[in-house]
Design an enzyme around this catalytic site. Structure first.
Site, short mmCIF file in Angstrom:
data_model
loop_
_atom_site.label_atom_id
_atom_site.label_comp_id
_atom_site.label_asym_id
_atom_site.label_seq_id
_atom_site.Cartn_x
_atom_site.Cartn_y
_atom_site.Cartn_z
N TYR A 1 56.43 3.76 93.14
CA TYR A 1 55.93 3.32 94.17
C TYR A 1 56.66 3.11 95.37
CZ TYR A 1 52.66 1.43 90.32
OH TYR A 1 51.65 1.27 89.33
N LYS B 1 59.40 7.53 79.36
CA LYS B 1 58.63 9.23 79.11
C LYS B 1 59.62 9.95 78.97
CE LYS B 1 54.86 11.30 78.47
NZ LYS B 1 54.23 11.63 77.44
N ASP C 1 53.16 6.47 76.38
CA ASP C 1 51.87 6.54 75.73
C ASP C 1 51.60 5.96 74.31
OD1 ASP C 1 53.78 8.39 75.19
OD2 ASP C 1 52.34 10.22 75.26
N ASP D 1 53.58 -1.92 85.28
CA ASP D 1 52.32 -2.42 86.00
C ASP D 1 51.21 -2.09 84.99
OD1 ASP D 1 50.63 -3.08 88.05
OD2 ASP D 1 50.77 -1.26 89.23
N ASP E 1 49.31 -5.13 82.59
CA ASP E 1 47.67 -5.71 82.65
C ASP E 1 47.07 -5.27 81.26
OD1 ASP E 1 47.76 -6.29 85.20
OD2 ASP E 1 46.04 -5.02 85.70
#
Ligand code: NAD
Length: 362
Positions: free
Chosen positions: A141, A186, A219, A243, A247
């Site tokens: 970001y 990851k 994942d 992020d 959620d």
């Protein structure tokens, strides 16, 4: 104890839910013999209207002086032009940066009263008690961005220092809870994730040998979070993965109106706010659910003021109010909900039954 809590009501339902939360904090302060002051400052849309900027200097300085910051929400249709030079959310980003906050904590503890409101099967949710710790200042970001007519790129970079500090926050939290930390990355694909994993393993080995550390690929974490959420306790991850996972985790709790958050830095300073936005569709009606903001106050007492008993007391009182079906409209399922003020009053009444320290003193 004397403490100064900077109050940033913001926009939409922000002033309504923060007023409700302050009434609970005042009640807790009275019961436990504390003296809390609540100097108030503008942020977000209201600050743009009054001062031309979403984070006036006086707000930042006031927040720096305070022991902790309680924020409602920012934004709304009035300021939502994507081409506008100043936008309410810039105030929030600048505030986090200005206060040096890099770890975002989002606890998710679905209450039995709200289980039906979650899209997940209730039997999977019973007993779930998770905190996701998200890195806030680095990663893709904030990396360099490029754009040509037929291509674009976003750079993802992390320094060892950025990874170390958020991991230490997560390890410390895990130590206070079940002593179990899952670090999400990851590492099978990304170099930043391989660095993240190495740093996590070293800090765990050298500084927190008492905390069980596991690594999980993002994942598979996304699947496990829905399939067996009860197994997790503290989860730590980088900015973008956090992020998305926070959620996803919020869906476990059923209602946005029940989820608090804390943004923390190195010291005790912190910014506490509900995860929901300014809810312009219900603003000004006095019907917003104040529980997420009240639960954010519990985090504030615990992390910035180290008032652990008082924090537990607020959480027990909110549980008690929900058990007594003190529901606002978002939880009432068709029935008539309580007003914001009445829901806060229900929590204050429950403090009587749930503040054990005060009971001993009475
Ligand atoms: P939202 O969270 O404001 O609202 C989504 C839905 O949930 C709405 O139907 C709303 O009525 C309901 N809701 C939210 N909080 C509630 C509460 N406490 N009680 C009862 N119902 C509640 O999200 P949105 O509609 O996408 O965004 C509205 C504005 O808020 C936008 O301007 C957005 O940028 C801003 N926003 C701010 C923050 C923040 O301040 N941290 C976070 C998210 C969105």
């Amino acid at each position: 104890m004397h403490a100064e809590i900077a109050l940033l009501p913001g926009d939409g339902i922000g002033p309504e839910v923060t007023a409700a939360a302050v009434s609970v904090l005042r009640s807790v302060a009275r019961r436990h013999g504390h003296d809390f002051a609540f100097p108030e400052y503008d942020v977000g849309g209201i600050a743009i209207d009054r001062h031309g900027v979403p984070l006036p200097e006086a707000t930042l300085q006031g927040c720096r002086r305070a022991d902790a910051v309680l924020l409602g929400a920012v934004g709304g249709p009035k300021w939502s032009d994507p081409n506008a030079k100043v936008r309410p959310e810039q105030g929030l980003l600048a505030l986090r940066k200005g206060l040096g906050l890099f770890a975002n904590l989002r606890p998710v503890r679905p209450h039995p009263a709200a289980l039906d409101a979650s899209p997940i099967k209730p039997h999977l949710l019973t007993g779930v008690d998770i905190v996701v710790v998200r890195e806030l200042t680095g990663g893709i970001y904030f990396g360099e961005k490029t754009r040509t007519a037929d291509a674009a790129s976003d750079l993802c970079s992390y320094s060892v220092v950025e990874i170390e500090r958020v991991l230490r926050s997560a390890f410390r939290l895990a130590r206070l809870r079940r002593g179990y930390l899952v670090s999400v990355d990851k590492a099978n694909v990304l170099e930043t994730s391989r660095l993240w994993r190495d740093v996590a393993a070293r800090i765990g080995r050298e500084e927190f040998p008492d905390v069980r550390l596991e690594h999980q690929l993002v994942d598979s974490m996304a699947m496990h979070l829905l399939a067996r959420p009860r197994e997790y306790d503290v989860i730590v991850t980088e900015n973008m993965f956090g992020d998305i996972l926070t959620d996803e985790a919020s869906m476990l709790a059923g209602s946005l109106g029940l989820l608090p958050s804390a943004s923390l830095g190195d010291g005790k300073a912190g910014l506490y706010e509900p995860i929901h936005g300014s809810a312009p569709d219900i603003a000004g009606k006095g019907i917003a659910n104040p529980y997420a903001t009240i639960l954010s106050c519990a985090l504030l007492l615990r992390h910035s003021l180290e008032l652990h008993e008082e924090a537990d007391c607020i959480e027990r009182a909110v549980d008690g109010a929900l058990n007594a079906q003190a529901f606002t409209g978002d939880l009432a399922r068709g029935g008539r909900g309580l007003s914001t003020a009445a829901a806060a009053q229900a929590v204050i009444e429950q403090l009587q039954a749930h503040c054990y320290v005060a009971e001993l003193r009475d």
